[in-house]
Design an enzyme around this catalytic site. Structure first.
Site, PDB file in Angstrom:
ATOM      1  N   TRP A 188     -10.982   5.754   5.581  1.00 19.64           N
ATOM      2  CA  TRP A 188     -10.485   4.425   5.226  1.00 19.64           C
ATOM      3  C   TRP A 188      -9.164   4.219   5.957  1.00 19.64           C
ATOM      4  O   TRP A 188      -8.298   5.091   5.962  1.00 19.64           O
ATOM      5  CB  TRP A 188     -10.252   4.278   3.719  1.00 19.64           C
ATOM      6  CG  TRP A 188      -9.561   2.968   3.452  1.00 19.64           C
ATOM      7  CD1 TRP A 188     -10.141   1.728   3.467  1.00 19.64           C
ATOM      8  CD2 TRP A 188      -8.162   2.752   3.229  1.00 19.64           C
ATOM      9  NE1 TRP A 188      -9.188   0.757   3.262  1.00 19.64           N
ATOM     10  CE2 TRP A 188      -7.967   1.353   3.115  1.00 19.64           C
ATOM     11  CE3 TRP A 188      -7.062   3.595   3.122  1.00 19.64           C
ATOM     12  CZ2 TRP A 188      -6.717   0.788   2.886  1.00 19.64           C
ATOM     13  CZ3 TRP A 188      -5.800   3.035   2.899  1.00 19.64           C
ATOM     14  CH2 TRP A 188      -5.636   1.638   2.781  1.00 19.64           C
ATOM     15  N   GLU A 229     -15.286   3.388   4.993  1.00 14.69           N
ATOM     16  CA  GLU A 229     -15.047   2.544   3.807  1.00 14.69           C
ATOM     17  C   GLU A 229     -14.501   1.176   4.198  1.00 14.69           C
ATOM     18  O   GLU A 229     -13.450   1.063   4.831  1.00 14.69           O
ATOM     19  CB  GLU A 229     -14.049   3.264   2.879  1.00 14.69           C
ATOM     20  CG  GLU A 229     -13.715   2.477   1.614  1.00 14.69           C
ATOM     21  CD  GLU A 229     -12.760   3.233   0.687  1.00 14.69           C
ATOM     22  OE1 GLU A 229     -12.339   4.358   1.033  1.00 14.69           O
ATOM     23  OE2 GLU A 229     -12.439   2.675  -0.374  1.00 14.69           O
ATOM     24  N   LYS A 231     -13.209  -2.900   3.454  1.00 14.75           N
ATOM     25  CA  LYS A 231     -12.297  -3.563   2.515  1.00 14.75           C
ATOM     26  C   LYS A 231     -12.159  -5.034   2.906  1.00 14.75           C
ATOM     27  O   LYS A 231     -12.252  -5.385   4.079  1.00 14.75           O
ATOM     28  CB  LYS A 231     -10.936  -2.862   2.562  1.00 14.75           C
ATOM     29  CG  LYS A 231      -9.968  -3.298   1.492  1.00 14.75           C
ATOM     30  CD  LYS A 231      -8.826  -2.294   1.348  1.00 14.75           C
ATOM     31  CE  LYS A 231      -7.820  -2.763   0.317  1.00 14.75           C
ATOM     32  NZ  LYS A 231      -6.864  -1.738  -0.056  1.00 14.75           N
ATOM     33  N   ASP A 262     -16.374   0.546  -2.164  1.00 16.45           N
ATOM     34  CA  ASP A 262     -15.349   0.673  -3.204  1.00 16.45           C
ATOM     35  C   ASP A 262     -15.442  -0.570  -4.091  1.00 16.45           C
ATOM     36  O   ASP A 262     -15.430  -1.706  -3.580  1.00 16.45           O
ATOM     37  CB  ASP A 262     -13.968   0.791  -2.536  1.00 16.45           C
ATOM     38  CG  ASP A 262     -12.840   0.979  -3.540  1.00 16.45           C
ATOM     39  OD1 ASP A 262     -12.748   0.188  -4.491  1.00 16.45           O
ATOM     40  OD2 ASP A 262     -12.042   1.913  -3.363  1.00 16.45           O
ATOM     41  N   HIS A 265     -13.090  -3.556  -3.451  1.00 13.33           N
ATOM     42  CA  HIS A 265     -12.877  -4.012  -2.080  1.00 13.33           C
ATOM     43  C   HIS A 265     -13.626  -5.273  -1.683  1.00 13.33           C
ATOM     44  O   HIS A 265     -13.899  -5.499  -0.510  1.00 13.33           O
ATOM     45  CB  HIS A 265     -13.212  -2.884  -1.105  1.00 13.33           C
ATOM     46  CG  HIS A 265     -12.170  -1.812  -1.085  1.00 13.33           C
ATOM     47  ND1 HIS A 265     -12.078  -0.867  -0.095  1.00 13.33           N
ATOM     48  CD2 HIS A 265     -11.148  -1.553  -1.938  1.00 13.33           C
ATOM     49  CE1 HIS A 265     -11.070  -0.058  -0.347  1.00 13.33           C
ATOM     50  NE2 HIS A 265     -10.498  -0.449  -1.465  1.00 13.33           N
ATOM     51  N   HIS A 289     -16.931   4.434  -4.227  1.00 15.20           N
ATOM     52  CA  HIS A 289     -15.619   4.639  -4.825  1.00 15.20           C
ATOM     53  C   HIS A 289     -15.624   3.766  -6.064  1.00 15.20           C
ATOM     54  O   HIS A 289     -15.375   2.563  -5.981  1.00 15.20           O
ATOM     55  CB  HIS A 289     -14.502   4.199  -3.878  1.00 15.20           C
ATOM     56  CG  HIS A 289     -14.037   5.288  -2.979  1.00 15.20           C
ATOM     57  ND1 HIS A 289     -12.920   5.178  -2.184  1.00 15.20           N
ATOM     58  CD2 HIS A 289     -14.529   6.539  -2.770  1.00 15.20           C
ATOM     59  CE1 HIS A 289     -12.758   6.316  -1.515  1.00 15.20           C
ATOM     60  NE2 HIS A 289     -13.717   7.150  -1.845  1.00 15.20           N
ATOM     61  N   ASP A 297      -7.633  -5.674  -6.081  1.00 12.32           N
ATOM     62  CA  ASP A 297      -7.984  -4.264  -5.946  1.00 12.32           C
ATOM     63  C   ASP A 297      -6.900  -3.386  -6.570  1.00 12.32           C
ATOM     64  O   ASP A 297      -6.207  -2.641  -5.892  1.00 12.32           O
ATOM     65  CB  ASP A 297      -8.130  -3.963  -4.437  1.00 12.32           C
ATOM     66  CG  ASP A 297      -8.486  -2.516  -4.171  1.00 12.32           C
ATOM     67  OD1 ASP A 297      -9.134  -1.895  -5.035  1.00 12.32           O
ATOM     68  OD2 ASP A 297      -8.115  -2.004  -3.101  1.00 12.32           O
ATOM     69  N   ASP A 299      -7.083  -0.917  -8.760  1.00  7.02           N
ATOM     70  CA  ASP A 299      -7.400   0.491  -9.019  1.00  7.02           C
ATOM     71  C   ASP A 299      -7.050   0.936 -10.432  1.00  7.02           C
ATOM     72  O   ASP A 299      -6.441   1.991 -10.631  1.00  7.02           O
ATOM     73  CB  ASP A 299      -6.730   1.403  -7.979  1.00  7.02           C
ATOM     74  CG  ASP A 299      -7.385   1.278  -6.612  1.00  7.02           C
ATOM     75  OD1 ASP A 299      -8.562   1.658  -6.495  1.00  7.02           O
ATOM     76  OD2 ASP A 299      -6.740   0.769  -5.670  1.00  7.02           O
ATOM     77  N   ASP A 329     -12.159   6.229  -7.588  1.00  7.37           N
ATOM     78  CA  ASP A 329     -10.936   5.852  -6.877  1.00  7.37           C
ATOM     79  C   ASP A 329     -10.097   4.917  -7.738  1.00  7.37           C
ATOM     80  O   ASP A 329     -10.313   3.705  -7.742  1.00  7.37           O
ATOM     81  CB  ASP A 329     -11.295   5.168  -5.539  1.00  7.37           C
ATOM     82  CG  ASP A 329     -10.059   4.908  -4.686  1.00  7.37           C
ATOM     83  OD1 ASP A 329      -8.956   5.320  -5.093  1.00  7.37           O
ATOM     84  OD2 ASP A 329     -10.203   4.287  -3.611  1.00  7.37           O
TER      85      ASP A 329
HETATM   86  C1  RNT Z   1      -7.822   1.978  -0.308  1.00  8.68           C
HETATM   87  C2  RNT Z   1      -9.092   2.725  -0.419  1.00  8.68           C
HETATM   88  C3  RNT Z   1      -8.983   4.216  -0.279  1.00  8.68           C
HETATM   89  C4  RNT Z   1      -7.814   4.792  -1.029  1.00  8.68           C
HETATM   90  C5  RNT Z   1      -7.763   6.298  -1.015  1.00  8.68           C
HETATM   91  C6  RNT Z   1      -6.460   6.823  -1.521  1.00  8.68           C
HETATM   92  O1  RNT Z   1      -7.933   0.657  -0.650  1.00  8.68           O
HETATM   93  O2  RNT Z   1      -9.750   2.406  -1.595  1.00  8.68           O
HETATM   94  O3  RNT Z   1     -10.172   4.804  -0.662  1.00  8.68           O
HETATM   95  O4  RNT Z   1      -7.763   4.349  -2.338  1.00  8.68           O
HETATM   96  O5  RNT Z   1      -8.081   6.761   0.220  1.00  8.68           O
HETATM   97 ZN    ZN Z   2     -11.503   3.559  -2.057  1.00  7.86          ZN
END
Ligand code: RNT
Ligand code: ZN
Length: 428
Positions: A188, A229, A231, A262, A265, A289, A297, A299, A329
């Site tokens: 990523w 990955e 986004k 993710d 994302h 993720h 996003d 998290d 994640d």
């Molecule tokens: C960032 C991505 C990625 C990170 C990690 C820490 O938006 O989701 O996966 O969260 O690599």
């Molecule tokens: Zn991620």
């Protein structure tokens, strides 16, 4: 056996019969569940800090808020916290490491990392029977301060990050070899523009070139599986992200890579549960993720939300357990970090168990016969089936605390261990 345990067994036996009446074998569900590994991310343990000791802003649009006491600040502390978390989670799971979590005794820049700095993790993983996944770290570095890495206009900086990517694949390859199970190596990058770009094309062309260089070396898929990955946007890259969904879907498809979806994302109303069966029409395997975005996003710790259940249902209903690698994640520094791991991971497992306890075949038949009334009625009735009794029993059988008993353990650990760490006094 305590009275508490006997009650759990009794409730389980009644619940098991009820599921049997619905045509669901609880034994089969639990047998399957036992063998689903969740890749728990190391970075919840220390707010995506790592052990490079370079005091660089995390950057890359990643933001961790909160200052709960007792953050792990050494590999030893992080491993102790991880062991505590795993001991409270039923089943056998994996650990997802970032390259910034190596053990760096002298300054080793990102382009020079090697398996040497991960020997401690390899030994620990072997002792604890935990398989490792891996990620190159394309953020929290002076050469990523302007928000560009693999798509950087400067060829020298691009090359630096390409070298990091190559070095990390070699590490992942060694981890996979050592553990006898492929290490998922996930790329990523943060690259993107805050404001409207003139050329959306050029950075993407550069990114393809960089990625192709990183992946040039042929490595054994029995050791390493490469993932990319995508986004939609990040803080500081609101207008344009180089590695968008379409970009990486095409890249994964044309280069035989895994795609990493993710949950945070995409557009806030867009869900990855709907994407799983779409992308798996074309890609042999994907990575998830699992995260929880709150308005963006953000998290947040994964809760047992409708979307989490939908993700698990899609994996189970589609028969995709072998093709979907489930990773987590999220990072929350405002609550006990170990509790955050335990809550999120237990929720992921709960969602999978719920999905495994669904009378899918029956439901699908009603759907095939276009009897949508029965489909809706049964899906809704399903929600009050005695899932909790099966979950409690699974925890009991797995030798981990049932219900909220795990929290007592963590609070004790907080008192005994976390409160003695260097940052503990600063807040109390
Ligand atoms: C960032 C991505 C990625 C990170 C990690 C820490 O938006 O989701 O996966 O969260 O690599
Ligand atoms: Zn991620």
């Amino acid at each position: 056996m305590t009275t508490h345990d006997t009650r759990i067994e009794n409730a389980y036996s009644l619940a098991r019969d009820q599921y049997l009446e619905m045509g669901v074998s609880v034994d089969e569900a639990l047998e399957t569940l036992k063998n689903i590994p969740i890749s728990m991310h190391c970075w919840q343990g220390d707010d995506v800090g790592g052990f490079e000791h370079v005091h660089e802003e995390i950057g890359g649009g990643l933001a961790v808020t909160g200052n709960y006491c007792g953050k792990a600040s050494t590999p030893h502390e992080l491993r102790a916290d991880l062991e505590k978390a795993y001991s409270l989670i039923p089943g056998k799971h994996r650990l997802n490491l970032h390259s910034s979590y190596g053990e760096f005794h002298s300054h080793i820049d990102r382009n020079e990392v090697s398996v040497e700095q991960f020997q401690g993790w390899i030994d620990w993983a072997r002792e604890n029977h935990i398989a490792l996944d891996f990620n190159p770290t394309f953020f929290a570095h002076e050469k990523a301060r302007d928000g560009f890495t693999l798509a950087h206009p400067d060829s020298g900086i691009r090359q630096f990050w390409v070298d990091h990517g190559i070095a990390c694949r070699r590490i992942a390859n060694e981890l996979g070899r050592a553990q006898g199970s492929p290490c998922i190596s996930n790329v990523w990058i943060p690259d993107g523009f805050k404001d409207t770009p003139v050329s959306r094309k050029s950075p993407r062309e550069r990114l393809i070139q960089s990625l192709d260089q990183i992946f040039r070396e042929d490595l054994d898929p029995r050791n390493i599986l490469d993932a990319v990955e995508c986004k939609l946007f990040g803080i500081g890259s609101e207008s344009y992200v180089v590695g968008s969904h379409e970009f990486y879907f095409g890249y994964a498809l044309s280069r035989g890579k895994l795609l990493c979806l993710d949950a945070g994302h995409f557009h806030p109303t867009e869900v990855i549960s709907d994407k799983i069966s779409a992308v798996l029409q074309y890609l042999p395997q994907i990575v998830l993720h699992v995260s929880r975005g709150v308005r963006w996003d953000s998290d947040h710790v994964v809760t047992l939300s409708d979307e989490l259940q939908a993700i698990a249902q899609e994996i189970v209903r589609g028969g995709y357990l072998e093709r979907v690698h489930i990773g987590l994640d999220f990072f929350d520094a405002s609550i006990n970090r170990i509790a955050a791991w335990v809550i999120g991971t237990r929720n992921m497992i709960k969602a999978l168990l719920m999905a495994l306890l669904e009378p899918t075949k029956r439901l699908a038949e009603f759907e095939a016969n276009q009897d949508f009334t029965t489909r809706l009625a049964l899906l809704e009735e399903q929600k009050t089936a005695p899932f909790g009794a099966i979950w409690d029993y699974y925890c009991l059988q797995s030798g981990v605390p049932t219900r909220d008993a795990w929290l007592r353990d963590i609070l004790q650990y907080e008192k005994d261990v976390l409160m003695n760490r260097s940052d503990a006094t600063s807040i109390y």
